[in-house]
Design an enzyme around this catalytic site. Structure first.
Site, PDB file in Angstrom:
ATOM      1  N   TYR A   1       4.344   6.646  10.077  1.00 55.78           N
ATOM      2  CA  TYR A   1       3.499   5.475   9.813  1.00 55.78           C
ATOM      3  C   TYR A   1       4.275   4.435   9.004  1.00 55.78           C
ATOM      4  O   TYR A   1       4.201   3.232   9.305  1.00 55.78           O
ATOM      5  CB  TYR A   1       2.245   5.908   9.039  1.00 55.78           C
ATOM      6  CG  TYR A   1       1.149   4.862   9.030  1.00 55.78           C
ATOM      7  CD1 TYR A   1       0.025   4.997   9.839  1.00 55.78           C
ATOM      8  CD2 TYR A   1       1.241   3.728   8.218  1.00 55.78           C
ATOM      9  CE1 TYR A   1      -0.983   4.040   9.839  1.00 55.78           C
ATOM     10  CE2 TYR A   1       0.244   2.761   8.223  1.00 55.78           C
ATOM     11  CZ  TYR A   1      -0.863   2.927   9.016  1.00 55.78           C
ATOM     12  OH  TYR A   1      -1.862   1.965   9.020  1.00 55.78           O
TER      13      TYR A   1
ATOM     14  N   TYR B   1      -8.993   5.505   7.692  1.00 51.19           N
ATOM     15  CA  TYR B   1      -9.124   5.897   9.096  1.00 51.19           C
ATOM     16  C   TYR B   1     -10.164   7.009   9.153  1.00 51.19           C
ATOM     17  O   TYR B   1      -9.957   8.084   8.569  1.00 51.19           O
ATOM     18  CB  TYR B   1      -7.799   6.421   9.643  1.00 51.19           C
ATOM     19  CG  TYR B   1      -6.753   5.372   9.904  1.00 51.19           C
ATOM     20  CD1 TYR B   1      -6.515   4.907  11.195  1.00 51.19           C
ATOM     21  CD2 TYR B   1      -5.978   4.851   8.870  1.00 51.19           C
ATOM     22  CE1 TYR B   1      -5.537   3.951  11.451  1.00 51.19           C
ATOM     23  CE2 TYR B   1      -5.006   3.897   9.111  1.00 51.19           C
ATOM     24  CZ  TYR B   1      -4.795   3.453  10.404  1.00 51.19           C
ATOM     25  OH  TYR B   1      -3.831   2.503  10.653  1.00 51.19           O
TER      26      TYR B   1
ATOM     27  N   PRO C   1      -3.610   0.178  18.933  1.00 55.51           N
ATOM     28  CA  PRO C   1      -3.420  -0.311  17.568  1.00 55.51           C
ATOM     29  C   PRO C   1      -3.575   0.735  16.474  1.00 55.51           C
ATOM     30  O   PRO C   1      -3.328   0.431  15.306  1.00 55.51           O
ATOM     31  CB  PRO C   1      -4.499  -1.386  17.435  1.00 55.51           C
ATOM     32  CG  PRO C   1      -5.583  -0.954  18.378  1.00 55.51           C
ATOM     33  CD  PRO C   1      -4.868  -0.315  19.533  1.00 55.51           C
TER      34      PRO C   1
ATOM     35  N   LYS D   1       1.636  -0.168  15.157  1.00 54.88           N
ATOM     36  CA  LYS D   1       3.032  -0.214  15.587  1.00 54.88           C
ATOM     37  C   LYS D   1       3.405  -1.428  16.441  1.00 54.88           C
ATOM     38  O   LYS D   1       4.586  -1.642  16.705  1.00 54.88           O
ATOM     39  CB  LYS D   1       3.370   1.059  16.376  1.00 54.88           C
ATOM     40  CG  LYS D   1       3.322   2.322  15.542  1.00 54.88           C
ATOM     41  CD  LYS D   1       4.241   2.233  14.371  1.00 54.88           C
ATOM     42  CE  LYS D   1       4.088   3.378  13.403  1.00 54.88           C
ATOM     43  NZ  LYS D   1       4.662   3.072  12.079  1.00 54.88           N
TER      44      LYS D   1
ATOM     45  N   HIS E   1       0.837  -1.193   0.000  1.00 54.34           N
ATOM     46  CA  HIS E   1       0.000   0.000   0.000  1.00 54.34           C
ATOM     47  C   HIS E   1       0.870   1.240   0.000  1.00 54.34           C
ATOM     48  O   HIS E   1       1.870   1.312   0.722  1.00 54.34           O
ATOM     49  CB  HIS E   1      -0.927   0.007   1.227  1.00 54.34           C
ATOM     50  CG  HIS E   1      -2.078  -0.943   1.097  1.00 54.34           C
ATOM     51  ND1 HIS E   1      -3.359  -0.614   1.460  1.00 54.34           N
ATOM     52  CD2 HIS E   1      -2.152  -2.209   0.624  1.00 54.34           C
ATOM     53  CE1 HIS E   1      -4.165  -1.635   1.230  1.00 54.34           C
ATOM     54  NE2 HIS E   1      -3.435  -2.617   0.728  1.00 54.34           N
TER      55      HIS E   1
END
Length: 389
Positions: free
Chosen positions: A384, A198, A289, A293, A72
């Site tokens: 990220y 998200y 979560p 990580k 991704h």
């Protein structure tokens, strides 16, 4: 028995560390209190940072990842009915890969089987001893027989509830709870998105992830004291449709094969070492979560620890003595990012209506700033996609 490194715990941290040591010609044994089926059945994280993928590739442990992993280039941030793409590849030249922890553990264990590694399951009463000495050892019961493993070093990769962290004298725990939990589902339906979504919504956070091109993984924010029995399949899909919906987009539904509720918390041990005992993964730290990580932090730990043990084997003990400080310095950066993502995207239902409204508008403001600023997007992408190991 005698070995150079006794590893307690056969999760991803312990199994990966074993492979790192094997490649360097260092003897090890892995002791796991749970059954093999239990370890293989645990469904956990599913996003690998670029650095995690690189380590698996460098160790020739990425065959299954190459076949089944989904690369991704970024994520979507959604709020106020709008969806914004944050392109990691464009911003920082890095990607993430969707690959479930369950699949990773299965592949790591299959490779240990292929190489004939000594990995033992259903081992009871595991305890480390003499960690302050030059001759530490582990006692356990293996198939009903008393077992003693003498080693040069002991590694605790046995999770938050394991026996290794409590064996460290005076170890402190820095902890924080959150007033949110995640209701997660696996559904036999193709993902409705190309990258993870998200979403901030007045009703609470929602997330659309996936495990494969045929299986979707989705999450809803719920209260920590809620029971999964309160959430029928229809109620779950209705809430997901409400929180993830945007004009012109459809969330595809399918049979739910698993659902559970997981509370959210942060935890970091004050040290990851004492004498000849070293901690890695969930034994030393846990993150909420939201920032994906947990698994990556475990991989980062064993990458650092594996290099240090190899250096020690070659006569240089300085990397091993620096391990705890280096791993914790990275972990606190990871913690702040996970906390930022969590607070950015979840609503606090404990607040009075006026305070809750203020907080929500402030969250929208932060999201608007993030999605309008290339510098802010780059900072998010850098963290990220993964900090250096």
């Amino acid at each position: 028995m005698r070995t150079q490194v006794a590893i307690i715990g056969a999760g991803p941290a312990g199994l990966l560390l074993g492979h790192i040591l094997r490649r360097a010609g260092i003897d090890f044994v892995i002791l796991e209190q749970k059954s093999r089926d239990y370890v293989l059945g645990r469904i956990r994280a599913g996003v690998l940072e670029q650095g995690s993928v690189d380590i698996l590739r460098d160790l020739d442990l990425d065959a299954d990842l190459q076949e089944r992993g989904l690369t991704h280039h970024g994520i979507y941030l959604q709020y106020e009915g709008q969806r914004h793409h944050v392109d990691f590849l464009e911003l920082v030249g890095r990607t993430v890969t969707i690959y479930g922890q369950q699949a990773l553990v299965r592949h790591l264990l299959a490779e240990h089987d292929r190489f004939g590694s000594d990995v033992r399951f259903d081992v009871d009463a595991v305890l480390p001893h003499a960690i302050d000495s030059n001759a530490p050892y582990v006692t356990a019961r293996d198939a009903g027989d008393e077992l003693r493993v003498d080693a040069d070093f002991i590694v605790g990769a046995d999770g938050y509830h394991g026996v290794c962290r409590p064996a460290i004298p005076g170890v402190a725990a820095y902890e924080r709870g959150y007033p949110y939990a995640w209701l997660g589902i696996l559904a036999d339906v193709a993902p409705s998105t190309d990258d993870l979504i998200y979403a901030l919504h007045p009703d609470g956070f929602a997330m659309h992830s996936m495990r494969s091109l045929e299986v979707s993984r989705l999450y809803l924010q719920v209260d920590p004291d809620e029971s999964i029995e309160e959430w029928s399949d229809d109620r779950i899909w209705d809430a997901l449709q409400e929180r993830l919906g945007v004009p012109g987009w459809t969330l595809q539904q399918g049979p739910i094969t698993e659902k559970s509720i997981t509370p959210m918390r942060s935890f970091v041990a004050s040290t990851l070492e004492h004498g000849r005992l070293f901690l890695a993964g969930d034994a030393g730290h846990i993150v909420p979560p939201t920032g994906a990580k947990g698994l990556n932090s475990a991989i980062a730990d064993v990458a650092l620890l594996g290099r240090a043990l190899i250096a020690q084997h070659g006569g240089d003990e300085s990397p091993l003595r620096a391990y705890s400080g280096s791993a914790l310095a990275r972990q606190w950066k990871v913690q702040q990012f996970s906390q930022w993502m969590t607070e950015l995207l979840h609503v606090d239902r404990r607040l009075a209506p006026s305070e809750a409204a203020f907080r929500y508008r402030s969250q929208v403001g932060r999201l608007e700033f993030t999605t309008a600023s290339r510098h802010a997007e780059a900072a998010l992408a850098e963290q990220y996609a993964g900090l250096p190991f």
